[in-house]
Motif scaffolding. Structure first.
Motif, short mmCIF file in Angstrom:
data_model
loop_
_atom_site.label_atom_id
_atom_site.label_comp_id
_atom_site.label_asym_id
_atom_site.label_seq_id
_atom_site.Cartn_x
_atom_site.Cartn_y
_atom_site.Cartn_z
N VAL A 127 -0.28 -7.36 17.08
CA VAL A 127 -1.70 -7.30 17.39
C VAL A 127 -1.91 -5.97 18.10
O VAL A 127 -1.29 -5.72 19.14
N ALA A 128 -2.73 -5.11 17.52
CA ALA A 128 -2.86 -3.75 18.04
C ALA A 128 -4.32 -3.33 18.10
O ALA A 128 -5.19 -3.94 17.47
N ASP A 129 -4.57 -2.28 18.85
CA ASP A 129 -5.90 -1.69 18.97
C ASP A 129 -6.04 -0.62 17.90
O ASP A 129 -5.30 0.37 17.89
N LEU A 130 -6.97 -0.82 16.96
CA LEU A 130 -7.15 0.14 15.88
C LEU A 130 -7.49 1.53 16.38
O LEU A 130 -7.10 2.54 15.77
N ALA A 131 -8.19 1.61 17.50
CA ALA A 131 -8.56 2.92 18.04
C ALA A 131 -7.35 3.70 18.52
O ALA A 131 -7.43 4.93 18.71
N SER A 132 -6.23 3.01 18.72
CA SER A 132 -5.03 3.70 19.22
C SER A 132 -4.10 4.14 18.09
O SER A 132 -2.99 4.61 18.35
N ILE A 192 0.83 -1.20 0.00
CA ILE A 192 0.00 0.00 0.00
C ILE A 192 0.87 1.26 0.00
O ILE A 192 1.74 1.42 0.87
N ARG A 193 0.62 2.15 -0.95
CA ARG A 193 1.47 3.33 -1.09
C ARG A 193 1.49 4.19 0.17
O ARG A 193 2.53 4.69 0.58
N ASP A 194 0.32 4.40 0.78
CA ASP A 194 0.22 5.22 1.98
C ASP A 194 -0.32 4.35 3.12
O ASP A 194 -1.53 4.32 3.35
N PRO A 195 0.54 3.63 3.81
CA PRO A 195 0.06 2.66 4.81
C PRO A 195 -0.69 3.30 5.97
O PRO A 195 -1.65 2.73 6.48
N LEU A 196 -0.28 4.50 6.38
CA LEU A 196 -0.97 5.16 7.48
C LEU A 196 -2.41 5.50 7.12
O LEU A 196 -3.34 5.27 7.89
N SER A 197 -2.60 6.04 5.92
CA SER A 197 -3.96 6.39 5.48
C SER A 197 -4.81 5.13 5.34
O SER A 197 -6.01 5.14 5.65
N PHE A 198 -4.20 4.04 4.85
CA PHE A 198 -4.95 2.80 4.69
C PHE A 198 -5.38 2.23 6.04
O PHE A 198 -6.52 1.79 6.21
N LEU A 199 -4.47 2.27 7.02
CA LEU A 199 -4.84 1.82 8.36
C LEU A 199 -5.94 2.69 8.94
O LEU A 199 -6.86 2.20 9.61
N ALA A 200 -5.86 4.01 8.69
CA ALA A 200 -6.90 4.92 9.17
C ALA A 200 -8.24 4.62 8.51
O ALA A 200 -9.30 4.71 9.15
N GLU A 201 -8.20 4.24 7.23
CA GLU A 201 -9.42 3.86 6.51
C GLU A 201 -10.05 2.62 7.14
O GLU A 201 -11.27 2.54 7.32
N ILE A 202 -9.22 1.64 7.47
CA ILE A 202 -9.72 0.42 8.11
C ILE A 202 -10.30 0.74 9.48
O ILE A 202 -11.38 0.27 9.85
N ALA A 203 -9.58 1.55 10.25
CA ALA A 203 -10.04 1.90 11.60
C ALA A 203 -11.38 2.63 11.55
O ALA A 203 -12.28 2.37 12.36
#
Length: 355
Positions: free
Chosen positions: A223-228, A150-161
């Motif tokens: 294993v992480a908390d998406l809200a964090s 994924i080109r922008d991993p932070l944005s993708f994780l934020a999208e999932i969260a």
């Protein structure tokens, strides 16, 4: 600002796509690698990456579950999943051909998947890329070997969260530290735009429940908390130091082949590592006689840019002389490869620092 770490020109844009003939394979798309570390986030990525060059379809073959060693790895992953996600509803983002999803479903998990390269007919899998509009929510998310693409991993994780409204996430990616420590230059390729260390995820998430390494250190997981999830890492983290001898094994392999060309040579593994390894050897002036893979979907087809044909183990046995030099792309498979080939070759585990 970014610090340059490594560069390579003319890499296959999809090294796991095979082709029906050599000419089409040699003419397939290529892209450049300019691996850098961002001074602000500390994350490592290919600055020259162009996502428009990539298109995943049914010709993309990356199924590893045919191997007993990889099946054992998936059992280890399931152990982590059971520890944190037992009794929870799950989404697997990037479920591939669905092997792990079906494994979890067979053990009673309530799970759905999403992947544009899915080939099956399961009603529990959506054949599409994941977006916030996919309409999928669950108690937890599994994402194995997706984030590096994924080109922008932070944005993708934020999208999932945001889409999932929190929950837990299991992330598994290749380990940059292992690549550097073992000088595995052939594990750096265009399709992987990002390269991670465990400390990267500890800076991305405020709450990491568990983190570690799998598959002999080749993969890392958290294993992480998406809200964090943080909007940006708290700090850049340590600088990545590239080994000065990162590419030294190319010369070593060339010497092995040239020392006794009559013995014959082959590469075992026509996935990502083998594609890059065979291409770089070809560019260094030598060519192996065979590329071998146990995946029937690859056999009889041709690798991108190099145009090398993929043989089955049975076909290779008929044409590759006993005592031939066999370059094994992944040492985790070495013992099963020796068993499958009756120990008849001279084996070189090229992903070890001692090679």
């Amino acid at each position: 600002m970014a610090y340059e770490l490594y560069r390579a020109a003319g890499l296959p844009v999809l090294q796991n796509r095979t082709f029906a003939d050599a000419a089409t394979a040699r003419a397939s798309a290529s892209g450049d690698m300019l691996l850098v570390q961002d001074e602000h986030s500390g994350l490592v990525h290919n600055q020259a990456f162009d996502p428009d060059l990539l298109s995943y379809d049914s010709d993309y073959q990356n199924e590893q579950a045919l191997s007993p060693a990889f099946k054992a790895h998936l059992e280890a992953v399931e152990g982590v999943v059971a520890k944190h996600f037992s009794g929870r509803s799950l989404i697997e983002v990037g479920c591939g051909k669905g092997y792990f999803l079906e494994q979890l479903r067979g053990h009673g998990y309530d799970i759905v998947g999403i992947d544009p390269a899915y080939e099956g007919d399961s009603p529990d899998v959506i054949k599409a890329p994941f977006t916030r509009d996919s309409g999928l929510t669950a108690d937890a998310v599994i994402m194995r070997h997706v984030l590096e693409h994924i080109r922008d991993p932070l944005s993708f994780l934020a999208e999932i969260a945001a889409a999932n409204q929190g929950g837990l996430i299991y992330i598994e990616v290749p380990c940059l530290d292992w690549i550097l420590e073992n000088r595995v230059w052939f594990d750096v390729f265009y399709e992987h735009v990002n390269y991670f260390r465990i400390e990267d995820f500890r800076r991305l998430f405020g709450t990491v429940l568990e983190a570690g390494h799998l598959f002999g250190g080749q993969y890392l997981y958290v294993v992480a908390d998406l809200a964090s999830l943080r909007q940006a890492p708290l700090e850049p983290g340590p600088r990545v130091l590239m080994p000065t001898d990162f590419l030294h094994s190319i010369e070593h392999a060339v010497q092995i082949i040239q020392a006794a060309p009559e013995r014959g040579s082959a590469i075992w593994g026509a996935a990502s590592k083998g594609v890059i390894y065979s291409l770089f050897l070809q560019r260094a002036g030598v060519a192996v006689d065979q590329v071998i893979d146990i995946n029937p979907a690859k056999q009889g087809r041709y690798l991108p840019l190099s145009g090398l044909r993929v043989s089955s183990p049975e076909e290779a046995r008929l044409t590759l002389p006993e005592g031939a030099n066999l370059f094994v792309m992944n040492s985790r498979y070495l013992e099963e490869i020796k068993r499958m080939s009756d120990g008849r070759y001279s084996y070189h585990a090229v992903d070890t620092h001692s090679f």
